[in-house]
Design a protein around this motif. Structure first.
Motif, short mmCIF file in Angstrom:
data_model
loop_
_atom_site.label_atom_id
_atom_site.label_comp_id
_atom_site.label_asym_id
_atom_site.label_seq_id
_atom_site.Cartn_x
_atom_site.Cartn_y
_atom_site.Cartn_z
N LEU A 42 38.42 -21.51 74.28
CA LEU A 42 37.58 -22.95 73.49
C LEU A 42 38.60 -23.76 72.80
CD1 LEU A 42 34.51 -21.02 72.43
CD2 LEU A 42 34.94 -21.88 74.90
N ARG A 43 38.68 -25.11 73.27
CA ARG A 43 39.43 -25.98 72.81
C ARG A 43 38.61 -26.89 71.71
NH1 ARG A 43 39.98 -29.69 76.71
NH2 ARG A 43 41.57 -28.56 77.78
N PRO A 44 39.25 -26.95 70.60
CA PRO A 44 38.54 -27.77 69.36
C PRO A 44 38.30 -29.21 69.88
CG PRO A 44 40.80 -27.49 68.52
CD PRO A 44 40.57 -26.67 70.10
N VAL A 45 36.86 -29.70 69.24
CA VAL A 45 36.81 -31.05 69.88
C VAL A 45 36.11 -31.75 68.67
CG1 VAL A 45 35.20 -32.54 71.33
CG2 VAL A 45 36.36 -30.38 72.26
N SER A 46 35.23 -31.36 67.95
CA SER A 46 34.76 -31.78 66.78
C SER A 46 34.30 -30.69 65.52
CB SER A 46 33.62 -32.80 67.12
OG SER A 46 32.88 -33.36 65.89
N GLY A 47 34.57 -31.13 64.49
CA GLY A 47 34.16 -30.13 63.34
C GLY A 47 35.11 -28.98 63.22
N GLU A 48 36.01 -28.85 64.13
CA GLU A 48 36.94 -27.44 63.91
C GLU A 48 38.12 -27.73 64.44
OE1 GLU A 48 38.15 -24.25 63.07
OE2 GLU A 48 35.97 -24.27 62.91
N ASN A 49 39.45 -27.24 63.82
CA ASN A 49 40.80 -27.55 64.59
C ASN A 49 41.41 -26.29 64.96
OD1 ASN A 49 41.17 -26.01 61.96
ND2 ASN A 49 42.29 -27.74 61.28
N ARG A 50 40.56 -25.31 65.12
CA ARG A 50 41.33 -23.73 65.61
C ARG A 50 40.52 -23.61 67.14
NH1 ARG A 50 38.95 -19.59 61.46
NH2 ARG A 50 37.02 -21.04 61.92
N TYR A 51 41.62 -23.02 67.81
CA TYR A 51 41.20 -22.76 69.05
C TYR A 51 40.36 -21.34 69.02
CZ TYR A 51 43.97 -25.85 72.06
OH TYR A 51 44.40 -26.90 72.69
N PHE A 52 39.66 -20.99 69.86
CA PHE A 52 38.74 -19.69 70.14
C PHE A 52 38.91 -18.82 71.12
CE2 PHE A 52 36.56 -22.19 66.50
CZ PHE A 52 36.21 -21.24 65.77
N VAL A 53 39.24 -17.91 71.29
CA VAL A 53 39.52 -17.12 72.46
C VAL A 53 38.19 -15.84 72.38
CG1 VAL A 53 40.83 -15.41 73.66
CG2 VAL A 53 42.01 -17.08 72.05
N TYR A 54 37.31 -16.24 73.41
CA TYR A 54 36.22 -15.64 73.61
C TYR A 54 36.12 -14.55 74.47
CZ TYR A 54 31.32 -14.93 74.95
OH TYR A 54 29.85 -14.55 75.50
N THR A 55 36.15 -13.22 74.12
CA THR A 55 36.10 -12.11 75.18
C THR A 55 34.79 -11.37 75.02
OG1 THR A 55 37.32 -10.73 73.80
CG2 THR A 55 38.69 -12.07 75.32
N GLN A 56 34.25 -10.82 76.14
CA GLN A 56 33.19 -9.98 76.27
C GLN A 56 33.47 -8.68 76.72
OE1 GLN A 56 29.47 -11.89 77.39
NE2 GLN A 56 28.67 -10.03 77.99
N TRP A 57 33.13 -7.42 76.00
CA TRP A 57 33.18 -6.19 76.30
C TRP A 57 32.18 -5.33 76.65
CZ3 TRP A 57 38.34 -5.17 77.52
CH2 TRP A 57 39.20 -5.99 76.98
N ALA A 58 31.76 -4.38 77.21
CA ALA A 58 30.87 -3.49 77.49
C ALA A 58 30.64 -2.67 76.23
CB ALA A 58 30.99 -2.62 78.67
N THR A 59 31.83 -2.39 75.59
CA THR A 59 31.73 -1.51 74.34
C THR A 59 32.66 -1.95 73.36
OG1 THR A 59 33.00 0.48 75.07
CG2 THR A 59 30.57 0.38 75.65
N ARG A 60 32.54 -1.62 72.19
CA ARG A 60 33.60 -1.81 71.18
C ARG A 60 34.79 -0.81 71.43
NH1 ARG A 60 35.78 -3.47 67.16
NH2 ARG A 60 36.24 -2.97 64.92
#
Length: 98
Positions: A42-60
């Motif tokens: 996720l690239r920052p556009v407004s209100g945030e200057n950090r990139y977010f790396v979003y990953t989804q996993w079945a379990t911790r």
């Protein structure tokens, strides 16, 4: 229950393109990991200057196994390059099934 791990990366403004290029070059490197369900950068556009790396996993445990097995050097810098991010914060969420 699935979990989401978000890595918030502090990236200098001039380094965003390089970060995106590096993620694009290895975007499928985690696809075959047990329990991996998806990834977004996720690239920052407004209100945030950090990139977010979003990953989804079945379990911790799936996430922890992937994290523990990957090479720290390979993850920190692509092909021997210095890391682009200047800092990172890791956040974890459970997905609420409604």
């Amino acid at each position: 229950m699935s979990i989401v791990i978000i890595n918030a990366l502090s990236v200098p403004a001039q380094a965003g393109d390089e970060l995106e290029k590096r993620f694009a070059a290895r975007k499928q490197s985690v696809d075959s990991s047990p329990g991996f369900e998806g990834f977004k950068l996720l690239r920052p556009v407004s209100g945030e200057n950090r990139y977010f790396v979003y990953t989804q996993w079945a379990t911790r445990a799936d996430f922890e196994n992937w994290r523990d097995q990957r090479s720290g050097a390979a993850h920190a810098g692509s092909e021997g390059k210095k890391p682009v991010a200047q800092g990172a914060d890791l956040m974890e969420f459970e997905i609420v099934e409604l």
